[in-house]
Design an enzyme around this catalytic site. Structure first.
Site, mmCIF file in Angstrom:
data_model
loop_
_atom_site.group_PDB
_atom_site.id
_atom_site.type_symbol
_atom_site.label_atom_id
_atom_site.label_comp_id
_atom_site.label_asym_id
_atom_site.label_seq_id
_atom_site.Cartn_x
_atom_site.Cartn_y
_atom_site.Cartn_z
ATOM 1 N N TYR A 222 0.830 -1.292 -0.022
ATOM 2 C CA TYR A 222 -0.019 -0.014 -0.145
ATOM 3 C C TYR A 222 0.714 1.095 0.078
ATOM 4 O O TYR A 222 2.002 1.279 0.788
ATOM 5 C CB TYR A 222 -0.790 0.070 1.201
ATOM 6 C CG TYR A 222 -1.908 1.274 1.238
ATOM 7 C CD1 TYR A 222 -3.217 0.828 0.625
ATOM 8 C CD2 TYR A 222 -1.628 2.408 1.676
ATOM 9 C CE1 TYR A 222 -4.234 1.935 0.643
ATOM 10 C CE2 TYR A 222 -2.529 3.418 1.707
ATOM 11 C CZ TYR A 222 -3.900 3.152 0.871
ATOM 12 O OH TYR A 222 -4.624 4.280 0.850
ATOM 13 N N PHE A 279 -5.667 9.218 -3.826
ATOM 14 C CA PHE A 279 -4.320 8.647 -4.460
ATOM 15 C C PHE A 279 -3.844 7.588 -3.615
ATOM 16 O O PHE A 279 -3.627 7.491 -2.404
ATOM 17 C CB PHE A 279 -3.133 9.907 -4.397
ATOM 18 C CG PHE A 279 -1.814 9.063 -4.837
ATOM 19 C CD1 PHE A 279 -1.237 9.699 -6.265
ATOM 20 C CD2 PHE A 279 -1.120 8.181 -4.164
ATOM 21 C CE1 PHE A 279 -0.099 9.001 -6.606
ATOM 22 C CE2 PHE A 279 0.094 7.822 -4.440
ATOM 23 C CZ PHE A 279 0.671 8.092 -5.685
ATOM 24 N N GLU A 280 -3.976 6.196 -4.226
ATOM 25 C CA GLU A 280 -3.371 5.244 -3.713
ATOM 26 C C GLU A 280 -2.897 4.194 -4.643
ATOM 27 O O GLU A 280 -3.603 4.080 -5.598
ATOM 28 C CB GLU A 280 -4.510 4.441 -2.565
ATOM 29 C CG GLU A 280 -5.701 3.865 -3.200
ATOM 30 C CD GLU A 280 -6.704 3.363 -2.005
ATOM 31 O OE1 GLU A 280 -6.329 3.640 -0.885
ATOM 32 O OE2 GLU A 280 -7.482 2.645 -2.469
ATOM 33 N N ILE A 281 -1.860 3.733 -4.376
ATOM 34 C CA ILE A 281 -1.355 2.580 -5.367
ATOM 35 C C ILE A 281 -1.074 1.321 -4.278
ATOM 36 O O ILE A 281 -0.448 1.436 -3.453
ATOM 37 C CB ILE A 281 0.134 3.023 -5.789
ATOM 38 C CG1 ILE A 281 0.163 4.457 -6.584
ATOM 39 C CG2 ILE A 281 0.731 1.660 -6.619
ATOM 40 C CD1 ILE A 281 1.178 4.642 -7.274
#
EC number: 2.4.1.-
Length: 393
Positions: A222, A279-281
Site C-alpha cells: 500500500y 491517491f493510492e497505489i
C-alpha cells in the site's frame, strides 16, 4: 529496516533549504470523493463532429508501445459521465508524467452506462487499453439490512449540522463501493495492482520508473502521497466498531501491524489519521485477503456507511494498518501530487529538478501539522528530508 530499491537517478539527496513560508490550509470541504458525490445528469450522446465536415476524419495516433516487462496492473477510476473533462485533465497529467512510458491499462467504473463521448475521449488519451464497467446494482444500493427511514433521518440531521456530504446518498454509496467492492468488479480480475485516479488531480513531477514494479520489488502492498485527519463527526462509532472486530478476531491482526499510526493509546481510541485515498497505489490482494474481507463485511453489517458517513479513506487506512506488516506501507515522497486543496511537493531541490517538478515547495502539505505523514515517518524511524521542520505550518 529493509533497503528500498529504486533507480539511482531517483535516490533522494537531501540538501538544506532556506526558510520557506507554508501556506495554511483551512479548506476541509473538498475531502476525498468530491467529484462523485455531486448530483449529475448523463452527458448528451457524443456528436461525431470529428468525422464529419470538410473531409476531416478523426483517427487515434498510435504511439510506440512499451515492450519491457510490466506488472499485472491498471489505473482505476470511479467516475460519472458529467465529470469527463475534469477527468480528462487528470488522465493527461498521468499520461504525460508517467503512463506514456509504460502504457498501463485504465479501468473506468460508473453506476450507469458510459456515453460514447466518454469512451472516445478517454480512449484517445490513455496509452494502454481502456475498459468500461457498470457497477452491479447490489454494490450501489441500500443492502437489505439497512433501515432506509433511519438512514434518511440521519442524512437530514447531518445536513442540518452542515457536516460535509452529510445529506448525500450518492457519497455514501461511493464510500461503501470504494471500501468493499471496487476490487470485486469483474474488470479488476485481470490485475494484481492498481493506482486510483480521480477527476481534478495533477501530478507535479515526472515518474521515470515503474511504480508497480517498485512496489513488487520492495515488498510494498500500500502506498500513499498525502495523509490527513478525518472529520470526526462523520465516523463517531467507526473505531468502536473496529475495536469490537479486533476483539472478536485477534488472529487476523498482523503481529507487526501499524496500529500506532491510527491510535495514540494502543488502540483505545482513533486519532483520525488516514491516508488520502484519492491517491493510492496498492496490491489488490490486500483487499481480497480473508482478513480485510472479514473486516469490511463486519463494518457493512453494522450500517455505519449509511447510519453515519464512514469514508473509504479511514476504512482503507485502518485496514492497511491492521492487516499489513508495517514495512509494506510506503510513502511516495518523490511523486508530486495535487488534489484540492492540498499539494504534495518534494522539498528537496535536487529531486524537484531531476523530476522536472512544477510545484511550489512552500505549498507542500506533507509535513504540515494537520498531516499525519510526520507521524508515519517517526513511528517507522524513517529519515526525513533536510528542512522539513520549516514546512510544519
Amino acid at each position: 529496516m529493509a533497503k528500498i530499491m529504486i533507480p539511482a537517478s531517483k535516490q533522494p539527496v537531501y540538501k538544506k533549504l532556506g526558510l520557506l513560508l507554508v501556506a495554511v490550509f483551512t479548506v476541509y470541504v473538498f475531502f476525498h470523493g468530491a467529484q462523485y458525490a455531486r448530483g449529475s445528469a448523463p452527458s448528451p450522446k457524443y456528436s461525431t463532429v470529428l468525422s464529419s465536415g470538410s473531409g476531416y476524419k478523426y483517427s487515434k495516433v498510435e504511439l510506440p508501445k512499451y515492450t519491457g516487462p510490466r506488472e499485472k496492473a491498471t489505473f482505476v477510476t470511479l467516475v460519472r459521465n458529467r465529470d469527463l473533462y475534469s477527468l480528462a485533465e487528470s488522465i493527461k497529467s498521468v499520461e504525460d508524467r508517467f503512463n506514456s512510458k509504460f502504457n498501463y491499462d485504465w479501468v473506468f467504473l460508473n453506476d450507469e452506462e458510459f456515453t460514447d463521448e466518454f469512451k472516445n475521449v478517454t480512449s484517445a488519451l490513455v496509452s494502454g487499453t481502456t475498459k468500461y464497467g457498470v457497477i452491479p446494482k447490489e454494490h450501489w444500493s441500500f443492502p437489505e439490512w439497512i433501515d432506509e427511514e433511519k438512514a434518511a433521518q440521519v442524512r437530514k440531521e447531518m445536513g442540518e449540522k452542515r457536516i460535509i456530504y452529510g445529506d448525500s446518498i450518492s457519497y455514501r454509496h461511493m464510500c461503501r463501493f470504494e471500501s468493499g467492492f471496487f476490487y470485486r468488479h469483474p474488470l479488476m480480475d485481470d490485475y494484481d495492482w492498481y493506482w486510483r485516479v480521480e477527476p481534478d488531480i495533477k501530478l507535479h513531477c515526472d515518474i521515470d520508473y515503474d511504480v508497480f514494479k517498485f512496489m513488487k520489488d520492495n515488498k510494498k502492498k500500500y502506498a500513499f502521497a498525502i495523509s490527513i485527519k478525518e472529520y470526526e463527526a462523520t465516523i463517531p462509532t467507526l473505531w468502536e466498531t473496529t475495536r469490537k472486530f479486533m476483539e472478536a478476531h485477534p488472529e487476523l491482526i498482523h503481529e507487526n501491524n501499524m496500529l500506532d499510526f491510527v491510535s495514540d493509546d494502543q488502540g483505545l481510541s482513533y486519532n483520525l489519521c488516514h491516508f488520502w485515498s484519492n491517491f493510492e497505489i496498492a496490491a489488490l490482494d490486500l483487499w481480497r485477503s480473508p482478513a480485510y474481507s472479514a473486516y469490511f463485511d463486519y463494518l457493512d453489517r453494522e450500517g455505519g456507511f449509511f447510519y453515519e458517513r464512514w469514508g473509504d479513506a479511514p476504512v482503507h487506512s485502518i485496514g492497511a494498518a491492521l492487516f499489513l506488516d508495517r514495512s509494506e506501507i510506503h510513502h511516495f515522497g518523490d511523486i508530486g501530487y495535487y488534489h484540492v486543496p492540498f499539494h504534495s511537493c518534494p522539498i528537496d531541490t535536487s529531486i524537484r529538478l531531476a523530476n522536472k517538478c512544477d510545484c511550489d515547495p512552500s505549498k507542500d502539505f506533507t509535513w504540515h501539522s494537520y498531516s499525519c505523514t510526520t507521524k508515519f515517518y517517526n513511528i517507522n524511524k524513517l529519515p526525513k528530508p533536510a528542512g522539513w521542520q520549516n514546512h510544519i505550518g
